[in-house]
Design a protein around this motif. Structure first.
Motif, PDB file in Angstrom:
ATOM      1  N   ILE A 148      82.438  24.041  34.472  1.00  0.00           N
ATOM      2  CA  ILE A 148      81.148  24.396  33.862  1.00  0.00           C
ATOM      3  C   ILE A 148      81.281  25.474  32.782  1.00  0.00           C
ATOM      4  O   ILE A 148      80.276  25.976  32.287  1.00  0.00           O
ATOM      5  N   GLY A 149      82.518  25.811  32.398  1.00  0.00           N
ATOM      6  CA  GLY A 149      82.719  26.822  31.360  1.00  0.00           C
ATOM      7  C   GLY A 149      82.737  28.230  31.931  1.00  0.00           C
ATOM      8  O   GLY A 149      82.544  28.446  33.125  1.00  0.00           O
ATOM      9  N   ILE A 150      82.979  29.185  31.064  1.00  0.00           N
ATOM     10  CA  ILE A 150      83.083  30.591  31.470  1.00  0.00           C
ATOM     11  C   ILE A 150      81.690  31.146  31.738  1.00  0.00           C
ATOM     12  O   ILE A 150      80.794  31.042  30.901  1.00  0.00           O
ATOM     13  N   LEU A 151      81.523  31.747  32.916  1.00  0.00           N
ATOM     14  CA  LEU A 151      80.244  32.331  33.314  1.00  0.00           C
ATOM     15  C   LEU A 151      80.284  33.841  33.121  1.00  0.00           C
ATOM     16  O   LEU A 151      81.138  34.523  33.686  1.00  0.00           O
ATOM     17  N   SER A 152      79.365  34.359  32.344  1.00  0.00           N
ATOM     18  CA  SER A 152      79.249  35.806  32.205  1.00  0.00           C
ATOM     19  C   SER A 152      77.820  36.165  31.854  1.00  0.00           C
ATOM     20  O   SER A 152      77.164  35.461  31.087  1.00  0.00           O
ATOM     21  N   ARG A 153      77.365  37.267  32.412  1.00  0.00           N
ATOM     22  CA  ARG A 153      76.031  37.773  32.080  1.00  0.00           C
ATOM     23  C   ARG A 153      76.063  38.633  30.820  1.00  0.00           C
ATOM     24  O   ARG A 153      75.035  39.129  30.368  1.00  0.00           O
ATOM     25  N   PRO A 197      84.007  27.660  37.403  1.00  0.00           N
ATOM     26  CA  PRO A 197      83.630  28.423  36.204  1.00  0.00           C
ATOM     27  C   PRO A 197      84.828  28.654  35.294  1.00  0.00           C
ATOM     28  O   PRO A 197      85.412  29.743  35.236  1.00  0.00           O
ATOM     29  N   ASP A 198      85.203  27.631  34.559  1.00  0.00           N
ATOM     30  CA  ASP A 198      86.319  27.682  33.619  1.00  0.00           C
ATOM     31  C   ASP A 198      86.255  26.425  32.761  1.00  0.00           C
ATOM     32  O   ASP A 198      85.465  25.515  33.031  1.00  0.00           O
TER      33      ASP A 198
END
Length: 336
Positions: A184-189, A158-159
């Motif tokens: 997969i990019g930055i993961l945030s809810r 996740p970056d």
């Protein structure tokens, strides 16, 4: 129409970060029409049950990883837990085989649960630690972790792949490059919104004991000396969310993702650990932030230095913690 799949998502219960960063993945898969089964234990399981009451849940064996009371003893304390970790992995593997048959699984997504994979079903492993920092044992722990994640069909990081990035050398080094790894990019809810400010400072606590409680006690004493409106999320999943107001401090045991998003948007500044999920959330929310790495946790210590060097984020050691209006006013947001 895309064919619906039966997907097992299994986050590690070590603090709440592994569970919360799975939330955007779960929501995306739901929107695609897939059937989601969530498997975890303890606080991570409870949090996701509250977040997705409509889904199916399974309980996995608990790793129960703890830290020593004194941070300098952490490596030896963790080493003593290795036999239990191995036993839990094997138990997870046996249970995963049963869940494959019970739910007719088509895909497994494990966030740092070492034993949730299968040779028969495509298995994905989520981690931001391709390099596992542990002082003089870093080469050994990194090699052991590679042995684990290479059992999976894909490794999701996740970056972002290039620079600037949030994880630094934890997931960006030459030996990590292989065709299994996908950034997969930055993961945030979270989603940033321009809302009226209700709190001067929001403190978000997370991570294993006893350091979580120690920081809570330190912050509560410091907050009493400030003429600020403060919200404190303890990060303790309980049957009661528990809201208490005292000395201009509003205290919550825990909050849902939507409630935390609201609190962050309503706050001028945030105090939190330099855990990776917290870092991703702060990058998305772009709030002024003060980060306090967990003592004795090499990963958080490194991430704190990485953010200070590359993004000029204010970092303080827990034992040196001093809070005043000048410090809080001088904070800057994390902007990638």
């Amino acid at each position: 129409m895309r064919q619906s799949k039966n997907i097992l998502i299994a986050p590690l219960n070590w603090g709440l970060g592994h569970a919360t960063r799975c939330i955007p993945i779960i929501k995306d898969l739901q929107q695609q029409g897939h059937r989601i089964i969530i498997a975890s234990d303890g606080g991570a399981l409870k949090l996701l049950q509250d977040e997705f009451p409509e889904l199916e849940f399974e309980k996995l064996p608990a790793y129960r990883i703890t830290y020593a009371k004194h941070s300098w003893l952490n490596r030896w304390h963790l080493l003593k837990q290795v036999p239990h970790i191995i036993w839990t992995m094997k138990k997870e593997q046996r249970l995963t085989d049963k869940l494959i048959k019970k739910h007719q699984l088509d895909l497994i997504i494990s966030d740092n649960r070492f034993g949730v994979f299968s040779k028969e079903v495509k298995s994905i492993y989520i981690t931001h630690q391709l390099k596992v920092l542990s002082g003089w044992t870093t080469k050994l722990t990194t090699w052991i972790h590679a042995k684990i994640y290479n059992k999976y069909n894909e490794i999701w990081v996740p970056d972002v792949a290039g620079k600037p990035n949030l994880s630094g050398k934890l997931s960006h080094f030459s030996k990590s490059i292989n065709n299994k790894i996908k950034y997969i990019g930055i993961l945030s809810r979270m989603k940033s919104k321009n809302l009226p400010k209700k709190y001067d400072v929001l403190a978000i606590l997370s991570g294993p004991e006893p350091q979580r409680s120690q920081l809570e006690n330190i912050l509560l004493e410091k907050f009493k000396t400030l003429n600020f409106k403060i919200a404190l999320v303890r990060g303790v999943v309980d049957n009661k969310k528990y809201v208490e107001n005292q000395h201009d401090i509003t205290t919550f045991n825990y909050v849902t993702g939507k409630e935390l998003e609201l609190l962050i948007n309503q706050s001028e500044a945030v105090i939190c650990r330099s855990g990776y999920t917290s870092i991703m959330d702060m990058a998305v929310m772009r709030k002024k932030v003060l980060m306090i790495p967990t003592p004795g946790q090499d990963e958080q210590q490194y991430l704190a230095r990485h953010l200070a060097k590359n993004f000029q984020i204010t970092i303080l050691r827990q034992k040196d913690l001093k809070l005043d209006s000048y410090l809080l006013d001088s904070l800057i947001p994390l902007q990638v």
